[in-house]
Design a protein around this motif. Structure first.
Motif: not given
Length: 903
Positions: A766-768, A790-795, A824-825, A837-841
């Motif tokens: 549940g981390g971000m 890393l098990e990062v989902p599709l953004l 994001l996810d 869980s992952v945000l990118f910009g």
């Protein structure tokens, strides 16, 4: 270290060692010290001190030490090199051919090592370099071509060029490379040697271009030490699980690999050990699996092999649909096996088929309903069937037995009374054949056999939209298969029966292929839009390492039949609204186990991990240390100490105090600036964190920005957070931090396995993490390299109505120093309450969150007060989103909001 691994770039400089005996004699040539003779008359001089120094011979240890210093300087001038990589002769420029097709990805680390070794040799030998690639890239609007040969470039510029090289998920084009080389005659005259980084796998045109290159210069092929090649050629469902076909190189001994099946978010749901068949280039694998686990599989890969050929994606066709055939309650098994024999043979390998009355099938919530003739039990289930279709169900209907009426409800077109008989005794017409399927049909691209004939059909009224509803037609233009959407669902009508009295279509293999195209359209995962597309855009694509990412503007949609993977259509998932089609690389590969037969005259060598090391710097450092040592001994011998010089004493004391003060200051500041809080403090006092990069200015900026955001939260909300922590995934526990800010910096290395494990556990619990490129540029390739492991989902791009923009303030953008989009996810896990869980910009949020105070050197002058205020608001929304999740999206608040608005 073996002495045989050391060579000298300038061995002539070693002739200076011949001068060592002369230096030795010069140092030892001072006159001997005078002898002491007792002379009684000289006693009156006893007690007098003379400041005159007698000339003495240098001690032996000093002579040896200084000769050793001179020896080290001479050796450094000769440029000793350990593990010298002598790839090419020093008689001209070097042409480097880097194979970057799909087969290079599995050994790309070794390729990068070899490229670095070649660059070192070119730098030592002062040779210019030409660089050629073998995998084509997109060019123009719809085409692709091989990149131009780069060069001549200096050895110092080759590193940046090598860093840009990446493996591609499609084959190499050696014919195009031959044309490019022939167009560079000036390069051919300048090249003195050719270095070809390639595997031993044979490919079309590979041996031919090698023969042509021998006419230009000598060739040395550099191959990886690992020769195993493997790809997943096919993957299919079976009644008990799945079947996989692996293509690989031949080996005398059996070997084992692990197949990894992944789910929708990329998580591993199955690990299966497979034994590769020896003395064969293909292995067939059968895996027993329950139906629900098989349906959840989104891709299957090979553990430890990073290549697009080792990943097989499933697509919507993979999921086994639940098909219900509507029958009367009194029909027995014998009647069903007679009437529905061909239909059952076409459906049962790809679907879970159930024969039951309409009401039972609707209660079971099947994905597809099939009915032949009038729908049995429609009178009492009319509303339930209409609701089922409107909510996304697919109803497939066939003509009945000898009657012409199948009912007027739930039809895609209006039918004429009666039917059309081509082959009866009272008909003058011959049986009709099928035309090719039109572009708007999901069957487009399926080859129509010549032996399919129709002797009887239901005729449709020529409505204005009959053409758009027709999926298949006969040679006279009359429809054979029609369809229309009904809200989120779809109705399909075969104008013939499902048995062989009106047509031989149910007896053919074409009937099976039609059902293979129909079943994925009833996708239970996406029923939001019933419109079909003949041009399927890319959803996600694979890079050369087999990692999924978002497509860019260079990727074109595909149409059936699917093309061979190429720069415009790389492997991946194409299509929308239940039409997700998987384009895989493995099925297009052949003979990957065959080794290339090089022409005579080509030398081969393997890539080694022994990097070339220049020992000249070490020799100079050793000489400098010995000089300092010699000087220190001279000071001691000449009684020059700190006690005899007050000035020296003061300077030394001052220097010592400065050093001690610096050490003390550093030790005092380190815990406050970079060390994370202890576990009890972090657990009892919530706080934000930033990821330490090792770049001091960036870390200071991150700390200042997160501190400013913490203060804004304290002023404007009930979130009273503690001081900000800088964390290191290698050593710190991350689970106590609701939000971690990660600024990207140039040259940042990927995480170690330990850090990857900690970060994966943090995200799964549940981390971000907010990833900030800080330069307005969102580069998926750069992010994929840093997030490897890393098990990062599709953004996906965050919509303006995302709950993140409603969690505290009402916003429509992720404001920061800039106002670029936020990613994001794409499909957040419901286990985590649907929270990303992952945000990118790339909006440089830390700079915008700093609270300006006086002459703060970290504040950004290019941020307007309005922009900074909007950035504060987004920061508050972000922390509230991390703390409360989808709380604001709860529909329970709607009545209270409406009541407030009504007042």
């Amino acid at each position: 270290m073996s002495l045989s691994a050391i060579t000298f770039l300038y061995p002539a400089m070693l002739a200076g060692l011949l001068a060592l005996p002369i230096v030795w004699l010069l140092i030892r040539s001072a006159p001997r010290s005078p002898k002491t003779v007792i002379f009684p008359a000289a006693r009156i001089l006893r007690g007098l001190k003379s400041k005159r120094r007698d000339i003495q011979r240098a001690p032996i240890w000093q002579t040896i030490l200084r000769c050793l210093i001179l020896t080290l300087l001479i050796i450094a001038a000769a440029r000793p090199v350990m593990n010298r990589n002598d790839f090419a002769a020093n008689d001209g420029a070097i042409l480097i051919i880097a194979d970057n097709g799909w087969d290079s990805a599995a050994n790309w680390r070794q390729y990068r090592t070899a490229l670095q070794q070649i660059a070192n040799q070119a730098r030592f030998e002062l040779q210019t370099v030409y660089i050629a690639q073998t995998a084509p890239e997109a060019a123009g609007a719809t085409t692709w071509k091989l990149p131009d040969i780069v060069g001549p470039v200096s050895p110092n510029d080759t590193k940046n060029l090598f860093d840009r090289l990446q493996p591609r998920p499609w084959p190499s084009d050696y014919a195009a490379l031959s044309d490019l080389i022939s167009e560079r005659p000036e390069m051919n005259r300048a090249v003195g040697s050719i270095l070809w980084l390639t595997s031993e796998m044979d490919s079309p045109g590979k041996a031919k271009i090698a023969s042509e290159l021998l006419d230009i210069a000598p060739i040395t092929t550099i191959s990886p030490t690992i020769t195993d090649r493997i790809a997943i050629r096919s993957l299919s469902r079976s009644g008990t699980g799945m079947l996989a076909t692996l293509a690989h190189n031949r080996d005398d001994q059996p070997r084992e690999i692990n197949l990894l099946a992944r789910g929708e978010r990329g998580n591993v749901i199955l690990r299966h050990t497979v034994e590769i068949t020896p003395d064969s280039d293909q292995s067939d694998v059968a895996i027993l699996l329950p139906r629900d686990i098989s349906n959840a599989i989104q891709s299957v890969g090979i553990e430890g092999v990073e290549s697009a050929a080792s990943v097989f994606q499933t697509g919507a066709r993979w999921q086994q649909r639940r098909v219900g055939v509507v029958v009367s309650s009194g029909d027995g098994p014998g009647v069903l096996s007679d009437q529905y024999f061909f239909l059952d043979r076409a459906l049962s390998p790809y679907a879970d088929v159930t024969y039951a009355p309409l009401g039972t099938l609707l209660e079971d919530k099947v994905d597809v309903l099939v009915s032949a003739g009038p729908i049995s039990g429609l009178g009492s289930q009319f509303d339930a069937l209409e609701r089922w279709v409107n909510e996304g169900g697919m109803l497939v209907r066939f003509a009945g037995d000898s009657s012409s009426q199948i009912g007027n409800e739930f039809l895609p077109v209006t039918l004429r009374l009666g039917n059309r008989d081509f082959g009866g005794s009272m008909s003058w017409e011959k049986p009709k054949r099928l035309l090719d399927f039109p572009d708007n049909s999901p069957f487009h691209g399926v080859e129509v056999p010549d032996d399919i004939t129709v002797t009887r059909q239901l005729l449709a009224e020529p409505d204005p939209d009959i053409v758009s509803k027709t999926w298949a037609r006969l040679t006279d233009g009359t429809p054979l298969i029609t369809s229309t959407p009904r809200n989120a669902g779809r109705i399909v009508l075969f104008h013939v029966t499902p048995w062989a009295d009106w047509s031989n279509l149910p007896m053919s293999g074409l009937f099976v292929e039609l059902w293979q195209r129909l079943l994925p359209l009833a996708s239970p995962s996406n029923r939001s839009d019933a419109e079909l597309q003949s041009s399927l855009p890319a959803q996600t694509i694979l890079d050369g390492f087999g990692r999924p990412h978002q497509p860019d503007a260079l990727i074109l949609p595909v149409q059936t039949p699917l093309p061979t993977p190429n720069p415009r259509h790389p492997p991946g998932i194409y299509g929308e609204n239940g039409q997700a089609v998987a384009l895989n690389l493995g099925p297009s590969l052949s003979d990957i186990g065959r080794d290339v037969v090089w022409p005579s005259g080509i030398s081969t060598r393997e890539i080694t991990d022994q990097s070339q090391v220049d020992l000249a710097a070490l020799c100079l450092l050793a000489a400098f240390i010995l000089i300092l040592f010699d000087a220190a001994i001279l000071l001691v011998l000449n009684n020059v100490s700190l006690r005899r010089s007050r000035r020296s004493n003061a300077l030394t004391s001052l220097l010592l105090a400065a050093v001690l003060t610096g050490v003390a200051t550093t030790s005092m500041m380190m815990p406050a600036a970079s060390m994370a809080a202890t576990l009890p403090e972090a657990a009892l006092q919530p706080r934000l964190a930033y990821l330490e990069t090792g770049n001091a200015p960036v870390d200071r900026l991150s700390r200042a920005g997160m501190t400013g955001l913490t203060e804004i939260l304290r002023r404007r909300s009930a979130a009273d957070l503690n001081t900000v922590d800088g964390v290191n995934p290698e050593t710190d526990e991350l689970s106590f931090y609701p939000l971690i800010y990660w600024p990207l910096v140039d040259g940042q290395e990927p995480f170690s396995e330990r850090a990857q494990e900690r970060l994966n556990r943090y995200l799964n619990n549940g981390g971000m993490i907010l990833i900030d490129s800080r330069d307005r540029e969102v580069q998926p390739a750069r992010l994929r390299r840093l997030l490897a492991g890393l098990e990062v989902p599709l953004l996906d791009r965050a919509p303006s109505d995302h709950i993140l923009f409603r969690s505290f303030y009402l916003l429509d953008h992720a404001f920061g120093r800039f106002s670029e989009p936020l990613w994001l996810d794409a499909r957040p896990s419901q286990r985590l309450d649907g929270v990303a869980s992952v945000l990118f910009g790339g909006n440089d949020w830390a700079s915008a969150w700093i609270i300006p105070e006086g002459r703060d050197e970290l504040r950004s002058e290019d941020i307007s007060p309005r922009q900074r205020e909007m950035a504060y608001r987004f920061g508050v929304n972000l922390v509230m989103y991390a703390l409360t999740g989808s709380y604001k999206g709860d529909q329970v608040h709607i009545p209270a909001i409406l009541e407030r608005l009504g007042r």
